[in-house]
Design a protein around this motif. Sequence first.
Motif: not given
Length: 308
Positions: A118-136
């Motif tokens: 689990v890499a926080a940076g990768d998770l953050l980029r994936a969250e942004i790409a998914s368009g989730s509320e946290n990602g937005k």
Amino acid sequence: MAAISTCGVNFRAGGKSQRPPPSSPPPYASLCPPSSVSAKTPKLFFSSKLSVASSNSCISLRSNQTLFTPRLGKSHGTALVVASAKPEPLKIMISGAPASGKGTQCELITKKYGLVHVAAGDLLRAEIASGSENGKRAKEYMEKGQLVPNEIVATIVKERLLKPDAQENGWLLDGYPRSMSQATALMEFDFQPDVFILLEVPEGLLVERVVGRRLDPVTGRIYHLKYSPPENEEIAARLTQRFDDTEEKVKLRLRTHHQNVEAVLSLYKDVTLKVDGSVSKEEVFSQIDLALTKLFEDRKATSGTLAA
């Protein structure tokens, strides 16, 4: 027909379902009094699976995720439980300065121990790409050139660590937490590591490793002019250097890293494993592997303490 009773566990003996009285002890504490099975005391072991059969009956018990397998002897009805306990999965955090070799060690650790990386940076980029509320929300801060608030990143990390694969197989949290506030947020979510691995490399060597790094824009591969040079002149001619891989900027990043990691270590000092990261990757992993193997073996022994 022989019967075995336990507390709070439904079981089948000869095809009939029964519910033991609530006053019975938990299934892992004891079997029935000898009079219900045999005067001979049965042996009891932890087991991750249970399925046993005798010549006359088949009995299976399940308690939480631990499954027991009693077996009735032909002549005396003696209950024998054979089992193999599954230890609690490992939970590991790893930290290291830029160019400390953390990425390489993460690959080696997850490969041997089957942990979820689990890499926080990768998770953050994936969250942004998914368009989730946290990602937005994270994207809004990044577009303004601001750091993403800790509560957003911590929530994303928490949700990943709670997924079934991480809960079942254990996890390796890469490069996070990086500050006291991040570590505190994880503690509030009740995430505590079994081991906090810190790769230690002298600053001079770190600077040399960073400044000598080069990127192949065609393949995405990282080379090093001294330690891993390109295979031919064609590749060498197209290599580029990251804008922040200069001596001045890497020293600034190192100062920030050292300040933050000292604060984090104060929370994890009892489980910190400091590893000499200046040697070869094989030697670095040998240090880590030795500690993790001992931890894993100790955990296996502890999980089987009820074996007789």
